[in-house]
Scaffold this active site. Sequence first.
Site, short mmCIF file in Angstrom:
data_model
loop_
_atom_site.label_atom_id
_atom_site.label_comp_id
_atom_site.label_asym_id
_atom_site.label_seq_id
_atom_site.Cartn_x
_atom_site.Cartn_y
_atom_site.Cartn_z
N ARG A 224 0.86 -1.18 0.00
CA ARG A 224 0.00 0.00 0.00
C ARG A 224 0.90 1.25 0.00
O ARG A 224 2.02 1.22 0.54
CB ARG A 224 -0.89 0.03 1.25
CG ARG A 224 -2.05 -0.94 1.21
CD ARG A 224 -3.13 -0.49 0.23
NE ARG A 224 -4.28 -1.37 0.21
CZ ARG A 224 -4.51 -2.34 -0.68
NH1 ARG A 224 -3.66 -2.57 -1.66
NH2 ARG A 224 -5.61 -3.07 -0.63
N HIS A 272 -1.41 0.84 -9.70
CA HIS A 272 -2.06 -0.11 -8.78
C HIS A 272 -2.70 -1.26 -9.57
O HIS A 272 -3.88 -1.55 -9.41
CB HIS A 272 -3.11 0.61 -7.91
CG HIS A 272 -3.51 -0.20 -6.70
ND1 HIS A 272 -3.82 0.38 -5.50
CD2 HIS A 272 -3.67 -1.53 -6.51
CE1 HIS A 272 -4.14 -0.57 -4.62
NE2 HIS A 272 -4.06 -1.74 -5.22
P1 NDP Z 1 -1.93 -12.02 4.00
O1 NDP Z 1 -2.79 -11.55 5.12
O2 NDP Z 1 -2.12 -13.40 3.47
O3 NDP Z 1 -0.39 -11.88 4.42
C1 NDP Z 1 0.10 -10.85 5.20
C2 NDP Z 1 1.53 -11.16 5.63
O4 NDP Z 1 2.07 -10.00 6.28
C3 NDP Z 1 1.59 -12.32 6.64
O5 NDP Z 1 2.72 -13.11 6.37
C4 NDP Z 1 1.76 -11.58 7.97
O6 NDP Z 1 2.47 -12.31 8.95
C5 NDP Z 1 2.60 -10.39 7.54
N1 NDP Z 1 2.50 -9.30 8.51
C6 NDP Z 1 1.40 -8.60 8.88
N2 NDP Z 1 1.71 -7.68 9.81
C7 NDP Z 1 3.03 -7.79 10.03
C8 NDP Z 1 3.94 -7.14 10.89
N3 NDP Z 1 3.54 -6.17 11.72
N4 NDP Z 1 5.23 -7.51 10.86
C9 NDP Z 1 5.65 -8.51 10.05
N5 NDP Z 1 4.83 -9.18 9.21
C10 NDP Z 1 3.54 -8.82 9.20
O7 NDP Z 1 -2.10 -10.95 2.83
P2 NDP Z 1 -1.90 -11.12 1.25
O8 NDP Z 1 -0.59 -11.79 1.03
O9 NDP Z 1 -3.09 -11.72 0.63
O10 NDP Z 1 -1.85 -9.58 0.79
C11 NDP Z 1 -0.87 -8.70 1.30
C12 NDP Z 1 -1.18 -7.27 0.91
O11 NDP Z 1 -0.92 -7.04 -0.45
C13 NDP Z 1 -2.64 -6.83 1.06
O12 NDP Z 1 -2.96 -6.52 2.41
C14 NDP Z 1 -2.71 -5.61 0.17
O13 NDP Z 1 -2.41 -4.45 0.89
C15 NDP Z 1 -1.61 -5.86 -0.87
N6 NDP Z 1 -2.17 -6.10 -2.22
C16 NDP Z 1 -1.83 -5.24 -3.23
C17 NDP Z 1 -2.32 -5.43 -4.49
C18 NDP Z 1 -1.91 -4.55 -5.62
O14 NDP Z 1 -2.48 -4.63 -6.69
N7 NDP Z 1 -0.91 -3.70 -5.45
C19 NDP Z 1 -3.24 -6.54 -4.80
C20 NDP Z 1 -3.52 -7.38 -3.68
C21 NDP Z 1 -3.01 -7.15 -2.42
P3 NDP Z 1 1.88 -13.70 9.55
O15 NDP Z 1 2.04 -14.69 8.43
O16 NDP Z 1 2.76 -13.98 10.69
O17 NDP Z 1 0.44 -13.43 9.89
C1 OXD Z 2 -6.22 -5.63 -3.16
C2 OXD Z 2 -5.82 -4.63 -4.13
O1 OXD Z 2 -6.02 -5.41 -1.97
O2 OXD Z 2 -6.28 -4.69 -5.29
O3 OXD Z 2 -6.75 -6.67 -3.57
O4 OXD Z 2 -4.99 -3.77 -3.82
#
Ligand code: NDP
Ligand code: OXD
Length: 309
Positions: A224, A272
């Site tokens: 983000r 994005h």
């Molecule tokens: P998940 O919830 O599956 O994974 C999140 C990961 O981040 C987990 O491994 C989690 O750790 C880790 N995490 C969360 N908080 C912390 C912290 N404070 N310190 C260290 N690690 C942390 O999410 P997704 O993989 O599905 O998606 C990730 C992000 O990608 C979304 O939230 C979104 O913002 C972004 N995104 C962007 C898109 C784009 O087009 N640019 C499209 C889709 C998503 P743990 O495994 O220990 O819980």
């Molecule tokens: C998502 C995105 O979070 O599109 O799926 O950014």
Amino acid sequence: MRITVCLTDNRPDAWIEGLRAALPEAMVENWRPGAPQADHAVVWAPPQEFIDDQPALRGIFNIGAGVDALLKLKLPPEAQVVRLDDAGMSVQMAEYVCHALIRHFREFDIYEADARESRWSFRKPREREDFAVGVMGLGVLGERVAKAVAQFEFPVNGWSRSPKAIGGLRCFAGEAEFDDFLGASRVLVNLLPLTEATRGILNRENLSRLNGGEPGGYLINVGRGAHLVEADLIPLLDSGRLAGATLDVFEVEPLPAEHPFWRHPKITVTPHGSARTVREASIAQIAGKIRAVELGEPIAGVVGRERGY
Ligand code: NDP
Ligand code: OXD
């Protein structure tokens, strides 16, 4: 069962049609103020007015992976918030990150500039061992990306909140291991969710730790925009501390035309689009989860509201 759809910035018709086909037993309608109370909602960035109008929701299904916009709202305390669980996004994210990484590593940006001048000039090969990739966030998307990068034989580090063991990766966890993770990584890929703990994490201090504190780090931000302290990036690039950045997400979107990121020679901007929601796969996933919830079965992708993702 009644399902209401509220998709800011998205046309709802095909979603409604798809949900009706997948859940013929349900009444699926586009939300309008004063609509009958629904059991479940399918949403993207809904306004607070929508939530206030639908206090009896039991399930709120987000058509994206990130729920930061949704969790800013005052939601019904009992409603289960559910994010998209891959549904065709992880392969796109792997393509995007591998492309940005390889473009930088193989210096294709320089070949592109050379080609514009009809200049035939080889770059000296670089060692992939010198380009360790650090993936922040090892969730649904981060793990897929890390494994895809490892296929190209780059050393890969991963960082998550809870400890993990993933074949082919050096895994770091929690704040205690964050500095070591940064120091061991040269190319940083951000796939964290935006939470209070991660906002502004891509700042001058942390980005300066890349590559053992030596110049030459590279940033790929696909999480983000608010993960990055935008004012810190250009000084890091201009001083040579960072070699470049590929950015897909921004504090303000669309990125304003006058924003300096558009014109900076070391920044690549995309709108994005690194991993778009795939409508058919998402409808199938959401419909399957709604049906499971109605049968009292457990589902994946339930958001922990207290942890913020
Ligand atoms: P998940 O919830 O599956 O994974 C999140 C990961 O981040 C987990 O491994 C989690 O750790 C880790 N995490 C969360 N908080 C912390 C912290 N404070 N310190 C260290 N690690 C942390 O999410 P997704 O993989 O599905 O998606 C990730 C992000 O990608 C979304 O939230 C979104 O913002 C972004 N995104 C962007 C898109 C784009 O087009 N640019 C499209 C889709 C998503 P743990 O495994 O220990 O819980
Ligand atoms: C998502 C995105 O979070 O599109 O799926 O950014």
